[in-house]
Design an enzyme around this catalytic site. Structure first.
Site, PDB file in Angstrom:
ATOM      1  N   ASP A  94       0.859  -1.166   0.000  1.00  0.00           N
ATOM      2  CA  ASP A  94       0.000   0.000   0.000  1.00  0.00           C
ATOM      3  C   ASP A  94       0.904   1.228   0.000  1.00  0.00           C
ATOM      4  O   ASP A  94       2.060   1.168   0.430  1.00  0.00           O
ATOM      5  CB  ASP A  94      -0.931  -0.019   1.221  1.00  0.00           C
ATOM      6  CG  ASP A  94      -2.112   0.932   1.022  1.00  0.00           C
ATOM      7  OD1 ASP A  94      -3.022   0.934   1.867  1.00  0.00           O
ATOM      8  OD2 ASP A  94      -2.114   1.676   0.017  1.00  0.00           O
ATOM      9  N   ASP A 268      -7.762  -7.428   1.349  1.00  0.00           N
ATOM     10  CA  ASP A 268      -6.780  -7.494   2.444  1.00  0.00           C
ATOM     11  C   ASP A 268      -7.471  -6.991   3.702  1.00  0.00           C
ATOM     12  O   ASP A 268      -8.319  -6.077   3.617  1.00  0.00           O
ATOM     13  CB  ASP A 268      -5.553  -6.617   2.156  1.00  0.00           C
ATOM     14  CG  ASP A 268      -5.771  -5.181   2.625  1.00  0.00           C
ATOM     15  OD1 ASP A 268      -6.334  -4.389   1.835  1.00  0.00           O
ATOM     16  OD2 ASP A 268      -5.417  -4.878   3.785  1.00  0.00           O
ATOM     17  N   CYS A 306     -12.040 -27.838  10.286  1.00  0.00           N
ATOM     18  CA  CYS A 306     -10.827 -27.180   9.761  1.00  0.00           C
ATOM     19  C   CYS A 306      -9.648 -28.151   9.809  1.00  0.00           C
ATOM     20  O   CYS A 306      -9.480 -28.886  10.776  1.00  0.00           O
ATOM     21  CB  CYS A 306     -10.520 -25.944  10.610  1.00  0.00           C
ATOM     22  SG  CYS A 306      -9.016 -25.088  10.110  1.00  0.00           S
ATOM     23  N   CYS A 308      -6.392 -27.185   9.622  1.00  0.00           N
ATOM     24  CA  CYS A 308      -5.120 -26.457   9.819  1.00  0.00           C
ATOM     25  C   CYS A 308      -4.309 -27.111  10.927  1.00  0.00           C
ATOM     26  O   CYS A 308      -4.785 -27.963  11.674  1.00  0.00           O
ATOM     27  CB  CYS A 308      -5.410 -24.989  10.146  1.00  0.00           C
ATOM     28  SG  CYS A 308      -5.829 -24.656  11.863  1.00  0.00           S
ATOM     29  N   CYS A 311      -5.954 -26.762  14.389  1.00  0.00           N
ATOM     30  CA  CYS A 311      -7.131 -27.609  14.632  1.00  0.00           C
ATOM     31  C   CYS A 311      -6.797 -29.088  14.603  1.00  0.00           C
ATOM     32  O   CYS A 311      -7.511 -29.893  15.212  1.00  0.00           O
ATOM     33  CB  CYS A 311      -8.217 -27.302  13.605  1.00  0.00           C
ATOM     34  SG  CYS A 311      -8.875 -25.641  13.817  1.00  0.00           S
ATOM     35  N   HIS A 337      -4.768 -20.462  12.536  1.00  0.00           N
ATOM     36  CA  HIS A 337      -6.128 -20.952  12.236  1.00  0.00           C
ATOM     37  C   HIS A 337      -6.933 -19.915  11.460  1.00  0.00           C
ATOM     38  O   HIS A 337      -7.567 -20.228  10.448  1.00  0.00           O
ATOM     39  CB  HIS A 337      -6.875 -21.321  13.514  1.00  0.00           C
ATOM     40  CG  HIS A 337      -8.338 -21.466  13.254  1.00  0.00           C
ATOM     41  ND1 HIS A 337      -8.876 -22.552  12.587  1.00  0.00           N
ATOM     42  CD2 HIS A 337      -9.367 -20.608  13.480  1.00  0.00           C
ATOM     43  CE1 HIS A 337     -10.169 -22.371  12.429  1.00  0.00           C
ATOM     44  NE2 HIS A 337     -10.507 -21.196  12.963  1.00  0.00           N
TER      45      HIS A 337
HETATM   46  N1  LIG Z   1      -9.965   0.873   4.106  1.00  0.00           N
HETATM   47  C1  LIG Z   1      -8.826   1.218   3.421  1.00  0.00           C
HETATM   48  C2  LIG Z   1      -7.632   0.508   3.667  1.00  0.00           C
HETATM   49  C3  LIG Z   1      -6.472   0.846   2.986  1.00  0.00           C
HETATM   50  C4  LIG Z   1      -6.479   1.904   2.063  1.00  0.00           C
HETATM   51  N2  LIG Z   1      -5.332   2.250   1.400  1.00  0.00           N
HETATM   52  C5  LIG Z   1      -5.358   3.271   0.525  1.00  0.00           C
HETATM   53  N3  LIG Z   1      -4.201   3.602  -0.138  1.00  0.00           N
HETATM   54  N4  LIG Z   1      -6.478   3.962   0.234  1.00  0.00           N
HETATM   55  C6  LIG Z   1      -7.643   3.678   0.854  1.00  0.00           C
HETATM   56  O1  LIG Z   1      -8.723   4.381   0.562  1.00  0.00           O
HETATM   57  C7  LIG Z   1      -7.684   2.615   1.811  1.00  0.00           C
HETATM   58  C8  LIG Z   1      -8.865   2.253   2.489  1.00  0.00           C
HETATM   59 ZN   LIG Z   2      -8.090 -24.452  12.060  1.00  0.00          ZN
END
Ligand SMILES: Nc1ccc2nc(N)nc(O)c2c1
Ligand SMILES: [Zn+2]
Length: 374
Positions: A94, A268, A306, A308, A311, A337
């Site tokens: 990021d 993510d 699970c 893993c 578990c 986990h």
């Molecule tokens: N909820 C998020 C999480 C990470 C983010 N990273 C960037 N660069 N821009 C966003 O608007 C994000 C929003």
């Molecule tokens: Zn597990």
């Protein structure tokens, strides 16, 4: 047709949902994908082999944290982030905009970029679109994110419009500064808060500039699932189906399921790792808090379905004991986990899309989650 810097192929689709594959210089990633957060060059508490064991293929690093410590230059001198953290699969980083606004002190946004003081030692820093590209190149990140402003929520339409339009100008500067290499890509980030017209304007502006993928930013900022899905419904029709779509910072399991149904390919979120450190375990029948006394003598695994490492070898009673005793192994076992649970969810979604059975998968998912823990 120039060779795609970052090749992405759609292998199957089911409604708006896609099953795809992303090809990078450090290997492929199956989508929909959940990217494991490794902010400061580590997935907290786990060795890279433990992370790979969960099924993870892409790890996420962060410009803000790594530029402050140990610095991007130091990591470059040592061979780049893959070598530094011993992760030889794809890495996405990021750009730092979001973290600067949530972590640093005395930050000031101007057309030039973001000036701020480090939350570590108060030192002054300037993060500009050009510098953000430079840092992510030094890290040797496979997927670079443009520098943007994650518009605070809630925001008035005119404030959201000004913020988004500056992020679009920054996106152009990032594209101009980004060094193209096969197997490496640059993603644009759609902003526009909760306003459909601004989201459309942002999506169109980014595609005018041209990126290897498109992230939806400015969500998972407290708006709630219903509003998040509304914003996705307003945004996705304006994003080309040819390129991967990445919903940043999302989310809990039901967020991910709903976003995959709407055409998101990458996610993510710190939830599985962070909550693993606070005693929360995700299961097919909903989350449990292992600190709860009801688990103290329970011989069953966190999730009986699970496979893993946690578990297959440890009981809830044991993990309960470790967490209550503040033993290091407690958070480690829970994190293993939780990440495994997330990767199993993604594998189930990919399989369901391939078979054209996504609706059935989603109904079964919600039914099981509602059933509650045994
Ligand atoms: N909820 C998020 C999480 C990470 C983010 N990273 C960037 N660069 N821009 C966003 O608007 C994000 C929003
Ligand atoms: Zn597990």
């Amino acid at each position: 047709m120039t060779e795609d810097a970052l090749k992405y192929e759609v292998l199957a689709s089911d409604g708006a949902a896609r099953r795809g594959r992303l090809h990078t210089a450090h290997g492929t990633a199956e989508t929909p994908a959940f990217m494991t957060v490794g902010t400061a060059g580590t997935v907290k508490g786990l060795l890279p082999e433990n992370v790979a064991d969960t099924g993870a293929e892409i790890v996420l690093g962060n410009t803000y944290h790594l530029m402050l410590r140990p610095t991007a230059e130091r990591i470059a001198e040592l061979g780049g982030l893959h070598k530094f953290m011993n992760w030889n699969k794809p890495i996405l980083t990021d750009s730092g905009g979001y973290q600067v606004m949530s972590l640093s002190e005395l930050r000031k946004i101007t057309e030039e970029g973001v000036a701020f003081r480090s939350h570590l030692d108060g030192s002054r820093h300037n993060l500009t679109p050009e510098r953000a590209m430079d840092i992510q190149c030094l890290l040797d990140s496979n997927i670079t994110m443009v520098l943007d402003e994650c518009t605070p929520y809630p925001a008035e339409p005119d404030v959201a419009a000004d913020s988004m339009r500056r992020s679009m100008r920054w996106a152009q500067r990032c594209k101009d500064a980004f060094i193209k290499r096969p197997g490496y890509g640059l993603f644009g980030i759609v902003q526009g808060s909760v306003y459909p017209d601004l989201r459309q304007e942002s999506a169109e502006a980014l595609q005018e500039i041209g990126f290897d993928g498109y992230a939806v930013g400015g969500l998972a900022v407290g708006e709630g699932q219903e509003v998040m899905f509304e914003v996705l419904d307003a945004t996705m029709p304006h994003l080309t189906r040819e390129r991967p779509r990445y919903l940043m910072g999302v989310g809990k399991p039901s967020d991910i399921v709903g976003a995959v149904q709407r055409g998101i390919d990458m996610f993510d979120c710190v939830l599985p790792t962070r909550s693993g450190r606070t005693g929360q375990g995700f299961t097919r029948r909903g989350p449990i808090n292992i600190r709860n006394a009801r688990h103290q003598a329970d011989p069953r695994p966190i999730d009986p379905d699970c496979g893993c490492k946690t578990c297959s070898s440890y009981s809830r009673a044991y993990v309960h004991h470790l967490v209550k005793a503040n033993e290091m192994l407690g958070p480690i076992l829970l994190t293993i986990h939780n990440l495994h649970y997330y990767q199993e969810l993604m594998a189930g979604l990919r399989d369901a899309i391939e078979k054209g059975e996504l609706d059935a998968f989603v109904s079964a998912f919600h039914r099981q989650q509602a059933a509650g823990d045994l």
